[in-house]
Design a protein around this motif. Sequence first.
Motif, mmCIF file in Angstrom:
data_model
loop_
_atom_site.group_PDB
_atom_site.id
_atom_site.type_symbol
_atom_site.label_atom_id
_atom_site.label_comp_id
_atom_site.label_asym_id
_atom_site.label_seq_id
_atom_site.Cartn_x
_atom_site.Cartn_y
_atom_site.Cartn_z
ATOM 1 N N LEU A 5 -5.995 1.879 -1.951
ATOM 2 C CA LEU A 5 -6.271 0.996 -1.181
ATOM 3 C C LEU A 5 -6.994 -0.283 -1.371
ATOM 4 O O LEU A 5 -7.198 -1.239 -0.579
ATOM 5 C CB LEU A 5 -7.221 1.910 -0.115
ATOM 6 C CG LEU A 5 -6.394 3.046 0.663
ATOM 7 C CD1 LEU A 5 -7.300 3.849 1.417
ATOM 8 C CD2 LEU A 5 -5.080 2.746 1.418
ATOM 9 N N ALA A 6 -7.890 -0.225 -2.429
ATOM 10 C CA ALA A 6 -8.607 -1.116 -2.951
ATOM 11 C C ALA A 6 -7.552 -2.587 -3.463
ATOM 12 O O ALA A 6 -6.739 -2.271 -4.379
ATOM 13 C CB ALA A 6 -9.306 -0.827 -4.204
ATOM 14 N N GLY A 7 -7.364 -3.564 -2.525
ATOM 15 C CA GLY A 7 -6.614 -4.667 -2.332
ATOM 16 C C GLY A 7 -5.806 -4.715 -1.419
ATOM 17 O O GLY A 7 -5.208 -5.923 -1.275
ATOM 18 N N MET A 8 -5.487 -3.859 -0.508
ATOM 19 C CA MET A 8 -4.692 -3.636 0.564
ATOM 20 C C MET A 8 -5.332 -4.647 1.667
ATOM 21 O O MET A 8 -6.563 -4.952 1.690
ATOM 22 C CB MET A 8 -4.282 -2.522 1.055
ATOM 23 C CG MET A 8 -3.466 -1.698 0.355
ATOM 24 S SD MET A 8 -3.032 -0.190 1.249
ATOM 25 C CE MET A 8 -2.045 0.631 0.100
ATOM 26 N N THR A 9 -4.485 -5.426 2.416
ATOM 27 C CA THR A 9 -4.829 -6.126 3.438
ATOM 28 C C THR A 9 -5.150 -5.311 4.847
ATOM 29 O O THR A 9 -4.937 -3.754 4.828
ATOM 30 C CB THR A 9 -3.837 -7.047 4.048
ATOM 31 O OG1 THR A 9 -2.557 -6.227 4.527
ATOM 32 C CG2 THR A 9 -3.348 -8.053 2.987
ATOM 33 N N ARG A 10 -5.793 -5.606 5.838
ATOM 34 C CA ARG A 10 -6.220 -4.621 6.923
ATOM 35 C C ARG A 10 -4.820 -3.973 7.517
ATOM 36 O O ARG A 10 -4.916 -2.865 7.713
ATOM 37 C CB ARG A 10 -6.686 -5.668 8.110
ATOM 38 C CG ARG A 10 -8.378 -5.878 7.893
ATOM 39 C CD ARG A 10 -8.838 -6.600 9.097
ATOM 40 N NE ARG A 10 -10.332 -6.860 8.880
ATOM 41 C CZ ARG A 10 -11.253 -6.400 9.174
ATOM 42 N NH1 ARG A 10 -10.726 -5.035 9.765
ATOM 43 N NH2 ARG A 10 -12.321 -6.652 9.234
ATOM 44 N N ASN A 11 -3.994 -4.860 7.631
ATOM 45 C CA ASN A 11 -2.749 -4.297 8.317
ATOM 46 C C ASN A 11 -2.063 -3.307 7.462
ATOM 47 O O ASN A 11 -1.364 -2.282 7.725
ATOM 48 C CB ASN A 11 -1.560 -5.247 8.597
ATOM 49 C CG ASN A 11 -1.894 -6.170 9.904
ATOM 50 O OD1 ASN A 11 -2.878 -6.062 10.635
ATOM 51 N ND2 ASN A 11 -1.378 -7.464 10.034
ATOM 52 N N GLN A 12 -2.247 -3.700 6.128
ATOM 53 C CA GLN A 12 -1.428 -2.499 4.951
ATOM 54 C C GLN A 12 -2.182 -1.276 5.012
ATOM 55 O O GLN A 12 -1.716 -0.272 5.101
ATOM 56 C CB GLN A 12 -1.581 -3.182 3.692
ATOM 57 C CG GLN A 12 -0.509 -4.314 3.516
ATOM 58 C CD GLN A 12 -0.602 -5.005 2.162
ATOM 59 O OE1 GLN A 12 -1.701 -4.989 1.839
ATOM 60 N NE2 GLN A 12 0.455 -5.686 1.906
ATOM 61 N N ILE A 13 -3.573 -1.182 5.129
ATOM 62 C CA ILE A 13 -4.407 -0.080 5.167
ATOM 63 C C ILE A 13 -4.174 0.649 6.609
ATOM 64 O O ILE A 13 -3.863 1.945 6.406
ATOM 65 C CB ILE A 13 -6.063 -0.236 5.234
ATOM 66 C CG1 ILE A 13 -6.214 -1.008 3.849
ATOM 67 C CG2 ILE A 13 -6.765 1.123 5.421
ATOM 68 C CD1 ILE A 13 -7.617 -1.342 3.858
#
Length: 371
Positions: A5-13
């Motif tokens: 999850l470290a690196g994901m955008t808001r939408n990706q999370i």
Amino acid sequence: MTPSLAGMTRNQIRDSLIATGLVDEAKAKMRSGQIWRWVYQYGITDFAAMTDISKELRERLPEHFTLARPRITDRQVSVDGTRKYLIELSPGVECETVFIPGVGRSGALCVSSQVGCTLNCTFCHTGTQALVRNLTAAEIVQQVLIAKDDLAEWPSRLEDRQITNVVFMGMGEPLYNLDHVSDAIDVISDGEGIGIGRRRITVSTSGVVPKIEELGARTNTMLAISLHATNDGLRDELVPLNRKYPIAELMDAIRAYPELSNSKRVTFEYVMLKGVNDSPGEAKALVRLLQGIPSKINLIPFNPWPGSPYECSDWATIERFADIVNKAGYASPIRTPRGRDILAACGQLRSESVKQRASEKRRLEREATQP
């Protein structure tokens, strides 16, 4: 491979939480916002530390995700405090990231957008490495997280931070990877996370003309141009991309960059090459070329690298060049070389993806010197 999850955008999370069935759609925005703050505001690497999330969810998150960063395969610190990280993104694929203290309000992090490069600029060490691939937005963001880990810069806060600026001046041409660069900038600039404002993020391009205006519209960041010559003949040699997008087209694209003003000036990077582009005539031509464009010019003493065909201009020559540009009304600071002793200075970055890793090389050197 378990996604981080470290690196994901808001939408990706948010979408990942829904896709795994951990969170229903009605609560996904709230839960992703909580995770976002823990990841980017506090830099946590253990789901158990997310104390405002239910214990059940905290226990289930590691079944589907990790908070791991890529592995640092080599870390070097210069005598001037510059730090260079060689980061393994996947087996055999590495990039370099550099933290430079004393730049901007406090310090600048120079991030890479590609492994290798396609541009083959003749003065640049990175240009001697063929393109391996584009970096994902997550891999770009993870470079920031790794540097913040190393500098003990958590939680992210407005005061006393060391990384106040991010510059896309590492390996690669950012505008050939604009989708991922744009997403990474969205993450880095978000005020509820890392919180480095867009006016403190600079994207440097060698002149991918069709993408320059789009960069400004999508990111609202500062623009830097890797220029280095004032006529097409010389720039064709130094920056081969100029053969596709000559200087006149480049200048037109720069003038169309959104919201250009004295408070949002274009930075022109000009590496000083002895006997090549450092004459008073070149300085006067540079002044004419930039007329009407809110600009500053960074004069960069050439940083040598093994096998480079150029020498750095004499200091007196650089000062004479700067004086001509200054008298014409342009700020033209001479960039102090940083990290030369660890090949971390401008134009020196080149990952180990196509040669022995640094750690292995040093091991072999040590063995060779042992009796």
